[in-house]
Each structure stands twice: as structure tokens, then as C-alpha cells.
Motif scaffolding. Structure first.
Motif, short mmCIF file in Angstrom:
data_model
loop_
_atom_site.label_atom_id
_atom_site.label_comp_id
_atom_site.label_asym_id
_atom_site.label_seq_id
_atom_site.Cartn_x
_atom_site.Cartn_y
_atom_site.Cartn_z
N HIS A 1 0.85 -1.17 0.10
CA HIS A 1 0.02 0.19 0.17
C HIS A 1 0.59 1.39 -0.13
O HIS A 1 1.78 1.26 0.58
CB HIS A 1 -0.77 0.03 1.26
N GLN A 2 0.43 2.34 -0.75
CA GLN A 2 1.07 3.66 -0.66
C GLN A 2 1.25 4.21 0.64
O GLN A 2 2.42 4.70 0.74
CB GLN A 2 0.70 4.40 -1.72
N GLU A 3 0.27 3.97 1.26
CA GLU A 3 0.36 5.09 2.63
C GLU A 3 1.45 4.04 3.37
O GLU A 3 2.29 4.60 4.19
CB GLU A 3 -1.06 4.82 3.43
N THR B 1 -3.66 -2.76 5.75
CA THR B 1 -5.42 -3.07 5.91
C THR B 1 -5.64 -4.28 6.98
O THR B 1 -4.88 -5.22 7.00
CB THR B 1 -5.74 -3.78 4.70
N GLY C 1 -0.46 -5.28 1.28
CA GLY C 1 -0.79 -4.87 0.09
C GLY C 1 -2.00 -5.65 -0.45
O GLY C 1 -2.18 -6.74 0.15
N ASP C 2 -2.86 -5.27 -1.48
CA ASP C 2 -3.72 -5.75 -1.98
C ASP C 2 -3.41 -7.42 -2.17
O ASP C 2 -4.49 -7.97 -2.15
CB ASP C 2 -4.39 -5.12 -3.20
#
Length: 203
Positions: A2-4, A100, A117-118
Motif C-alpha cells: 500500500h502507498q500509505e 489493511t 498490500g492488496d
């Protein structure tokens, strides 16, 4: 990733770890490097008294650092000397820092999936004893993340190496206005030290 979370990682100061702390971390660097050199799986079990705060943070950040530096065959676990529950503020802190986190079982001892990450494999977070069947039974490093667990567990069955790397308990801030700040600081301290460790590994 994830970018964050990448933003959080890029702000870490792992290159500025102090000399004294580097000496504390060196046995973990050596253990991982030896396994990598031998082409073996690296099993790390982070152990604290309740497996509710520091051990989870260390597990998550170590696994994330291994992924970031593309160190193969690293599997991170956590456990306690007793079973309680993953403290909700830990899930909230990790979310704030870019992971997440979602519940996959809402019980007295909730089970969380923590993703960097996704498309990344989730880390499964829940409180368990260090010798839970969920964790490795042999050939692992037992990393003691709190002095109470280090002193209270003189012998960890199956551990190939025992490494004390202790952190102050963010629990001291519970029910105070500083709770969010203290949890964030402890998480980032652990992140910096785990990123330092994996930055030293030569593939």
C-alpha cells in the motif's frame, strides 16, 4: 505494498540505529544470515507475556521488512506465555500506519488478517501461547520482546536460538490522552529495528 504503508516505511530512520541497540539486534541479524546462507527457511517467533501488543508489532514489521528487502523464506510468528487477545489499539495503530486490518473472527480472542498490500499474503493475528500448534515447533529463533517473558520463560522448547530484544510496553499509556502517540511511537521503533535487521541481510 500500500502507498500509505510505503510512505511510513520511507520515513523510518533505520540507518540511524544507535551502536548499543545494534549490538542487541546483531544476534538476530546473524541468525537470519546463517539461514539465508544455508538456503533454509527462516522461522522467527516473537514472544511476549500476553501476545497482545509488542510481539504482534514485531511479527508484523519483521514480515513486512523481509518482504520489502525481498529476503526469501522468512516466516514470522508470535506467541505469549499466556493467551489473552490482540489489543484493539494495535490493530488501529497498524491501520493508521498503512496496513489493511480486518477481523475474520469476532470472539473473546479475535482473529485479524493484516495485509501490507492488496495482493500480499495476510498475516494472521491473534493471541496464542508460544507453543501453539499455529507456531513452528523446532528450528526457530525465539525473540523475547519483553523482559517479563524473557525472565519468565527460561526455556523455549524447540527454539534453535533465544534472542532477547525487549521493548517498552505501550500499555503504560492506556486510558491516557497520550495513548495514540505512544502506540504509534512504539510501533515505529519496532519497525525501524526490524527494517535495520533485514537491511543487513545479504542474499
Amino acid at each position: 505494498m500500500h502507498q500509505e504503508l510505503l510512505d511510513t516505511v520511507h520515513a523510518l530512520q533505520w540507518k540511524n540505529i544507535g551502536t548499543e541497540r545494534k549490538e542487541v539486534l546483531k544476534p538476530l541479524v546473524d541468525f537470519i544470515q546463517q539461514k539465508v546462507n544455508e538456503g533454509k527457511v527462516v522461522n522467527l517467533n516473537f514472544i511476549c507475556t500476553h501476545n497482545s501488543r509488542r510481539s504482534h508489532l514485531a511479527q508484523v514489521w519483521a514480515q513486512t521488512a523481509a518482504t520489502y528487502f525481498t529476503i526469501p523464506g522468512v516466516h514470522c510468528y508470535s506467541g505469549g506465555t499466556e493467551t489473552t487477545a490482540l489489543f484493539p489499539k494495535i490493530a488501529e495503530t497498524l491501520t493508521d500506519q498503512g496496513f489493511t486490518v480486518f477481523s475474520i473472527a469476532d470472539t473473546d480472542n479475535p482473529i485479524y488478517a493484516i495485509k501490507s498490500g492488496d495482493n500480499d499474503l495476510p498475516i494472521i493475528g491473534f493471541s496464542k501461547k508460544y507453543d501453539s500448534p499455529f507456531n513452528p515447533v523446532s528450528g526457530f529463533a525465539a525473540i523475547m520482546t519483553c523482559s517479563q517473558a524473557d525472565g519468565g520463560c527460561p526455556f523455549i522448547p524447540g527454539a534453535e536460538k533465544r534472542i532477547p530484544i525487549t521493548f517498552d510496553d505501550p500499555k503504560i499509556s492506556d486510558d491516557t490522552p497520550d495513548q495514540a502517540v505512544i502506540y504509534a511511537e512504539r510501533s515505529l521503533q519496532i519497525a525501524e529495528e526490524m527494517f535495520y535487521v533485514f537491511s543487513k541481510i545479504k542474499k
